[in-house]
Write a protein that holds these residues in place. Structure first.
Motif, PDB file in Angstrom:
ATOM      1  N   HIS A  42       0.831  -1.205   0.000  1.00 27.38           N
ATOM      2  CA  HIS A  42       0.000   0.000   0.000  1.00 27.38           C
ATOM      3  C   HIS A  42       0.863   1.251   0.000  1.00 27.38           C
ATOM      4  O   HIS A  42       0.551   2.226  -0.691  1.00 27.38           O
ATOM      5  CB  HIS A  42      -0.946   0.002   1.198  1.00 27.38           C
ATOM      6  N   ASP A  59      -5.972   1.450  -3.218  1.00 21.35           N
ATOM      7  CA  ASP A  59      -6.209   0.177  -2.530  1.00 21.35           C
ATOM      8  C   ASP A  59      -6.222  -0.986  -3.518  1.00 21.35           C
ATOM      9  O   ASP A  59      -5.607  -2.039  -3.264  1.00 21.35           O
ATOM     10  CB  ASP A  59      -7.549   0.208  -1.781  1.00 21.35           C
ATOM     11  N   GLU A  63      -3.450  -4.259  -3.884  1.00 20.48           N
ATOM     12  CA  GLU A  63      -3.777  -5.689  -3.916  1.00 20.48           C
ATOM     13  C   GLU A  63      -3.111  -6.373  -5.103  1.00 20.48           C
ATOM     14  O   GLU A  63      -2.562  -7.472  -4.980  1.00 20.48           O
ATOM     15  CB  GLU A  63      -5.292  -5.877  -3.986  1.00 20.48           C
TER      16      GLU A  63
END
Length: 284
Positions: A42, A59, A63
């Protein structure tokens, strides 16, 4: 290198190419439970995208970054999987070479850059790539040694950055193609993806000093997620008011590819410096 590290390196190198996706999936399952790793991902994507994307987009990129980072760490041990990337625009590099003044290939640490130079060498001919001295040291970590092996598997040659501008200019004056990254620690202010950063002026300064064209190399995924490369039309330093303007154009050519595939940017916090606010700089 310890016997354990040697054994691990040997094992990773000898995993069949076909097994890499399965190994990556197994490692990803564990990584998604590692809160420290998720937090690092992140931070990387916030640093890269914070000036250009919403928090939700950051975000999602974080991932995807975890998966891409694991895949990258496996693929460097499997040159056949990343050194045959399709190269669009090879004709631009060929045309630039024919001008007879050497060529600078400008790139960022984006996409599967570990195999990018080797892919360009296969598509055209061997070239030189500037590398940091620690990558060539006898006691370099095994992953760095593998990085060099992968990058030179098709005939390209590393050029130790300690030769300095004089050595690099000589390489260009001798008619070589020289690949050099602009996102390496430096003191040159560069605005990239909406944020003021610190990068390197080297590629633009070398091109201007040698009077040679610059070809930008960008990284992209195809519809199936397979990486490929694109070479730009040559940029002539004489067409720009100053080397600063040339550098700006070189960096701007990289923005859209990085924004479209942010998770493929390898450790942007390592590549770019952060510009300190004036008040912080004065206090230090």
């Amino acid at each position: 290198m310890s016997s354990l590290a040697a054994a691990v390196s040997w094992g990773r190198r000898h995993i069949p190419d076909a097994a890499v996706p399965a190994v990556t999936r197994a490692r990803l399952t564990r990584a998604r439970k590692n809160q420290d790793r998720l937090a690092r991902a992140h931070r990387e994507m916030e640093f890269l995208l914070g000036g250009a994307c919403t928090p939700a987009e950051v975000d999602r990129a974080a991932e995807r970054y975890v998966e891409r980072d694991i895949l990258r760490s496996e693929l460097r041990w499997h040159p056949n999987l990343i050194t045959f990337q399709e190269v669009e625009g090879v004709e631009h590099l060929v045309a630039a070479r024919k001008r007879g003044r050497g060529v600078v290939i400008s790139f960022l640490h984006h996409g599967h850059y570990e195999g990018a130079v080797a892919s360009v060498c296969r598509a055209d001919r061997p070239l030189l790539v500037v590398v940091s001295p620690e990558m060539l040291a006898p006691d370099a970590p095994e992953f760095l040694k593998q990085h060099v092996r992968t990058g030179t598997v098709s005939g390209g040659r590393p050029l130790d950055a300690t030769v300095g501008a004089k050595g690099m200019l000589k390489a260009l004056h001798d008619g070589n193609v020289l690949a050099i990254a602009s996102d390496v620690p430096g003191r040159t202010p560069i605005r990239f993806l909406g944020v003021d950063r610190l990068g390197s002026f080297g590629a633009a300064r070398l091109a201007a000093g040698a009077g040679c064209p610059v070809v930008s190399m960008t990284a992209h995924p195809d519809a199936d997620g397979k990486p490929y490369l694109r070479l730009s039309e040559p940029l002539e330093p004489g067409d720009f008011a100053s080397p600063d303007d040339l550098l700006l154009e070189m960096v701007q050519l990289q923005e859209a590819p990085a924004l479209a595939w942010p998770e493929a940017y390898h450790q942007p916090t390592l590549r770019w410096g952060a510009v300190q606010p004036a008040s912080s700089a004065a206090a230090s």
